[in-house]
Motif scaffolding. Sequence first.
Motif, PDB file in Angstrom:
ATOM      1  N   PHE A 143       0.841  -1.196   0.000  1.00 49.22           N
ATOM      2  CA  PHE A 143       0.000   0.000   0.000  1.00 49.22           C
ATOM      3  C   PHE A 143       0.880   1.251   0.000  1.00 49.22           C
ATOM      4  O   PHE A 143       0.636   2.193  -0.772  1.00 49.22           O
ATOM      5  CB  PHE A 143      -0.924   0.010   1.213  1.00 49.22           C
ATOM      6  CG  PHE A 143      -1.760   1.263   1.318  1.00 49.22           C
ATOM      7  CD1 PHE A 143      -3.030   1.305   0.760  1.00 49.22           C
ATOM      8  CD2 PHE A 143      -1.277   2.406   1.944  1.00 49.22           C
ATOM      9  CE1 PHE A 143      -3.804   2.460   0.842  1.00 49.22           C
ATOM     10  CE2 PHE A 143      -2.033   3.566   2.029  1.00 49.22           C
ATOM     11  CZ  PHE A 143      -3.296   3.597   1.472  1.00 49.22           C
ATOM     12  N   LEU A 144       1.914   1.291   0.868  1.00 50.36           N
ATOM     13  CA  LEU A 144       2.769   2.471   0.965  1.00 50.36           C
ATOM     14  C   LEU A 144       3.577   2.667  -0.313  1.00 50.36           C
ATOM     15  O   LEU A 144       3.749   3.799  -0.774  1.00 50.36           O
ATOM     16  CB  LEU A 144       3.696   2.343   2.174  1.00 50.36           C
ATOM     17  CG  LEU A 144       3.006   2.416   3.538  1.00 50.36           C
ATOM     18  CD1 LEU A 144       3.995   2.105   4.653  1.00 50.36           C
ATOM     19  CD2 LEU A 144       2.374   3.784   3.753  1.00 50.36           C
ATOM     20  N   ARG A 145       4.068   1.574  -0.892  1.00 50.72           N
ATOM     21  CA  ARG A 145       4.796   1.695  -2.158  1.00 50.72           C
ATOM     22  C   ARG A 145       3.883   2.272  -3.239  1.00 50.72           C
ATOM     23  O   ARG A 145       4.280   3.143  -4.013  1.00 50.72           O
ATOM     24  CB  ARG A 145       5.321   0.326  -2.598  1.00 50.72           C
ATOM     25  CG  ARG A 145       6.482  -0.201  -1.783  1.00 50.72           C
ATOM     26  CD  ARG A 145       6.936  -1.561  -2.301  1.00 50.72           C
ATOM     27  NE  ARG A 145       7.961  -2.147  -1.453  1.00 50.72           N
ATOM     28  CZ  ARG A 145       9.251  -1.909  -1.572  1.00 50.72           C
ATOM     29  NH1 ARG A 145       9.679  -1.093  -2.529  1.00 50.72           N
ATOM     30  NH2 ARG A 145      10.118  -2.475  -0.774  1.00 50.72           N
ATOM     31  N   SER A 146       2.658   1.768  -3.303  1.00 50.32           N
ATOM     32  CA  SER A 146       1.717   2.240  -4.312  1.00 50.32           C
ATOM     33  C   SER A 146       1.386   3.717  -4.105  1.00 50.32           C
ATOM     34  O   SER A 146       1.333   4.493  -5.071  1.00 50.32           O
ATOM     35  CB  SER A 146       0.440   1.397  -4.250  1.00 50.32           C
ATOM     36  OG  SER A 146      -0.538   1.897  -5.131  1.00 50.32           O
ATOM     37  N   ALA A 147       1.190   4.132  -2.854  1.00 47.65           N
ATOM     38  CA  ALA A 147       0.849   5.523  -2.573  1.00 47.65           C
ATOM     39  C   ALA A 147       2.006   6.450  -2.925  1.00 47.65           C
ATOM     40  O   ALA A 147       1.806   7.532  -3.501  1.00 47.65           O
ATOM     41  CB  ALA A 147       0.474   5.676  -1.103  1.00 47.65           C
ATOM     42  N   MET A 148       3.228   6.045  -2.596  1.00 51.46           N
ATOM     43  CA  MET A 148       4.388   6.879  -2.919  1.00 51.46           C
ATOM     44  C   MET A 148       4.608   6.937  -4.424  1.00 51.46           C
ATOM     45  O   MET A 148       5.015   7.977  -4.969  1.00 51.46           O
ATOM     46  CB  MET A 148       5.630   6.351  -2.218  1.00 51.46           C
ATOM     47  CG  MET A 148       5.665   6.634  -0.718  1.00 51.46           C
ATOM     48  SD  MET A 148       5.735   8.414  -0.336  1.00 51.46           S
ATOM     49  CE  MET A 148       7.375   8.829  -0.972  1.00 51.46           C
ATOM     50  N   LEU A 149       4.337   5.838  -5.123  1.00 50.41           N
ATOM     51  CA  LEU A 149       4.445   5.844  -6.579  1.00 50.41           C
ATOM     52  C   LEU A 149       3.411   6.805  -7.169  1.00 50.41           C
ATOM     53  O   LEU A 149       3.713   7.575  -8.100  1.00 50.41           O
ATOM     54  CB  LEU A 149       4.250   4.437  -7.129  1.00 50.41           C
ATOM     55  CG  LEU A 149       4.466   4.248  -8.629  1.00 50.41           C
ATOM     56  CD1 LEU A 149       5.912   4.547  -9.004  1.00 50.41           C
ATOM     57  CD2 LEU A 149       4.091   2.828  -9.048  1.00 50.41           C
ATOM     58  N   THR A 150       2.209   6.790  -6.619  1.00 48.68           N
ATOM     59  CA  THR A 150       1.177   7.712  -7.075  1.00 48.68           C
ATOM     60  C   THR A 150       1.607   9.161  -6.860  1.00 48.68           C
ATOM     61  O   THR A 150       1.475  10.006  -7.761  1.00 48.68           O
ATOM     62  CB  THR A 150      -0.143   7.444  -6.328  1.00 48.68           C
ATOM     63  OG1 THR A 150      -0.611   6.136  -6.656  1.00 48.68           O
ATOM     64  CG2 THR A 150      -1.205   8.469  -6.696  1.00 48.68           C
ATOM     65  N   LEU A 151       2.126   9.463  -5.675  1.00 47.74           N
ATOM     66  CA  LEU A 151       2.579  10.819  -5.383  1.00 47.74           C
ATOM     67  C   LEU A 151       3.707  11.236  -6.319  1.00 47.74           C
ATOM     68  O   LEU A 151       3.737  12.365  -6.821  1.00 47.74           O
ATOM     69  CB  LEU A 151       3.045  10.903  -3.930  1.00 47.74           C
ATOM     70  CG  LEU A 151       3.531  12.266  -3.431  1.00 47.74           C
ATOM     71  CD1 LEU A 151       2.449  13.319  -3.597  1.00 47.74           C
ATOM     72  CD2 LEU A 151       3.969  12.163  -1.977  1.00 47.74           C
ATOM     73  N   ALA A 152       4.622  10.314  -6.606  1.00 48.71           N
ATOM     74  CA  ALA A 152       5.735  10.610  -7.505  1.00 48.71           C
ATOM     75  C   ALA A 152       5.238  10.907  -8.919  1.00 48.71           C
ATOM     76  O   ALA A 152       5.763  11.801  -9.600  1.00 48.71           O
ATOM     77  CB  ALA A 152       6.732   9.456  -7.529  1.00 48.71           C
ATOM     78  N   VAL A 153       4.238  10.178  -9.373  1.00 48.66           N
ATOM     79  CA  VAL A 153       3.662  10.429 -10.705  1.00 48.66           C
ATOM     80  C   VAL A 153       3.023  11.817 -10.730  1.00 48.66           C
ATOM     81  O   VAL A 153       3.211  12.585 -11.688  1.00 48.66           O
ATOM     82  CB  VAL A 153       2.644   9.344 -11.077  1.00 48.66           C
ATOM     83  CG1 VAL A 153       1.862   9.743 -12.332  1.00 48.66           C
ATOM     84  CG2 VAL A 153       3.346   8.013 -11.322  1.00 48.66           C
ATOM     85  N   TRP A 154       2.246  12.160  -9.708  1.00 46.44           N
ATOM     86  CA  TRP A 154       1.638  13.494  -9.637  1.00 46.44           C
ATOM     87  C   TRP A 154       2.711  14.577  -9.739  1.00 46.44           C
ATOM     88  O   TRP A 154       2.575  15.542 -10.483  1.00 46.44           O
ATOM     89  CB  TRP A 154       0.885  13.664  -8.329  1.00 46.44           C
ATOM     90  CG  TRP A 154      -0.348  12.849  -8.175  1.00 46.44           C
ATOM     91  CD1 TRP A 154      -0.948  12.060  -9.136  1.00 46.44           C
ATOM     92  CD2 TRP A 154      -1.150  12.735  -7.003  1.00 46.44           C
ATOM     93  NE1 TRP A 154      -2.064  11.455  -8.616  1.00 46.44           N
ATOM     94  CE2 TRP A 154      -2.225  11.848  -7.315  1.00 46.44           C
ATOM     95  CE3 TRP A 154      -1.087  13.271  -5.729  1.00 46.44           C
ATOM     96  CZ2 TRP A 154      -3.202  11.520  -6.387  1.00 46.44           C
ATOM     97  CZ3 TRP A 154      -2.065  12.944  -4.796  1.00 46.44           C
ATOM     98  CH2 TRP A 154      -3.097  12.083  -5.119  1.00 46.44           C
ATOM     99  N   LEU A 155       3.791  14.407  -8.964  1.00 48.72           N
ATOM    100  CA  LEU A 155       4.851  15.419  -8.944  1.00 48.72           C
ATOM    101  C   LEU A 155       5.559  15.503 -10.291  1.00 48.72           C
ATOM    102  O   LEU A 155       5.886  16.600 -10.758  1.00 48.72           O
ATOM    103  CB  LEU A 155       5.857  15.095  -7.834  1.00 48.72           C
ATOM    104  CG  LEU A 155       5.369  15.354  -6.416  1.00 48.72           C
ATOM    105  CD1 LEU A 155       6.286  14.672  -5.407  1.00 48.72           C
ATOM    106  CD2 LEU A 155       5.300  16.858  -6.137  1.00 48.72           C
ATOM    107  N   TYR A 156       5.803  14.362 -10.909  1.00 44.05           N
ATOM    108  CA  TYR A 156       6.483  14.359 -12.200  1.00 44.05           C
ATOM    109  C   TYR A 156       5.653  15.108 -13.237  1.00 44.05           C
ATOM    110  O   TYR A 156       6.167  15.943 -13.987  1.00 44.05           O
ATOM    111  CB  TYR A 156       6.722  12.919 -12.654  1.00 44.05           C
ATOM    112  CG  TYR A 156       7.582  12.811 -13.891  1.00 44.05           C
ATOM    113  CD1 TYR A 156       8.967  12.730 -13.787  1.00 44.05           C
ATOM    114  CD2 TYR A 156       7.013  12.793 -15.160  1.00 44.05           C
ATOM    115  CE1 TYR A 156       9.762  12.628 -14.922  1.00 44.05           C
ATOM    116  CE2 TYR A 156       7.801  12.699 -16.294  1.00 44.05           C
ATOM    117  CZ  TYR A 156       9.172  12.616 -16.171  1.00 44.05           C
ATOM    118  OH  TYR A 156       9.954  12.542 -17.288  1.00 44.05           O
TER     119      TYR A 156
END
Length: 282
Positions: A143-156
Amino acid sequence: MLEMFSFDAAVPLHLFEYGLKRERTEQHWHSFYEIGCCLEGRGSFFIGEETVTVEPGTLMLFPPYEPHIAMAEDEGCRFAFAYFSESLFLPEDRYLLRPFARAATWSEPEWRSHRPSPSERPDTLFAAMLAEYETKPSAYGPFLRSAMLTLAVWLYRAQEARYGRREWRERSDALERLRPALEAVAARFREPFGLREAAEALALSESRTRHLFVEGVGKRFKEYLTFVRVQEAKRLLATSGLSVTDVYLACGFQSAAPFYRSFRQLVGLNPQQYRERYMSRG
């Protein structure tokens, strides 16, 4: 800076809430990536010589080894912070770390203007991650990996929109091209190491290497090398009984004068004062 924690066994990530203090202390750095989200109150971040005001919704991004410190402007300034290693992402996804190439600030209005969907709220995502991290239900690591990946995509995507696709690609490509030199500095800063050696690591001319450092990390080569050496000096002063002379020699400085000058410029204290202050916190 000493890392006073270890990453969770299930995921290379550390999440916590923190209330900023109203007094300013010396800047510090980490060997990992950092992102903070202001939850309430107002404060300031001091990043090198720059001062940034933060308020609810502000995002702060820091790459490894970027000096910074925060201070509250009023009572109750709270942040949610995530510390993480690049190993949080699969190798093929690590280009998403490019928004962290330099310290960056996103105010809530800036973020809102660049995100494609109103549902993309970092504070909501941080709240969900904090709850998972604290309670550790089954499968909280994925769950945490997925959430951080989502946040990273938003930022990118937001960073790409902020600069335009072409300029953003040029900025991120500069950092990728510079990576072998950064790795060489990290491995060899304790020995005589100059622009020529950095250029050799990149198979580029010294002139092009000089420009690439400014493009990639926002610092001239000598500034970056000095910064890395001073951070190691801070670590040794805080954790060892070495004399100041032995410390600066162990960090790649050849004589006392440039060491003392650089240390005071970057830290605001002389080495002995820094050691005494650190020990007094004991």
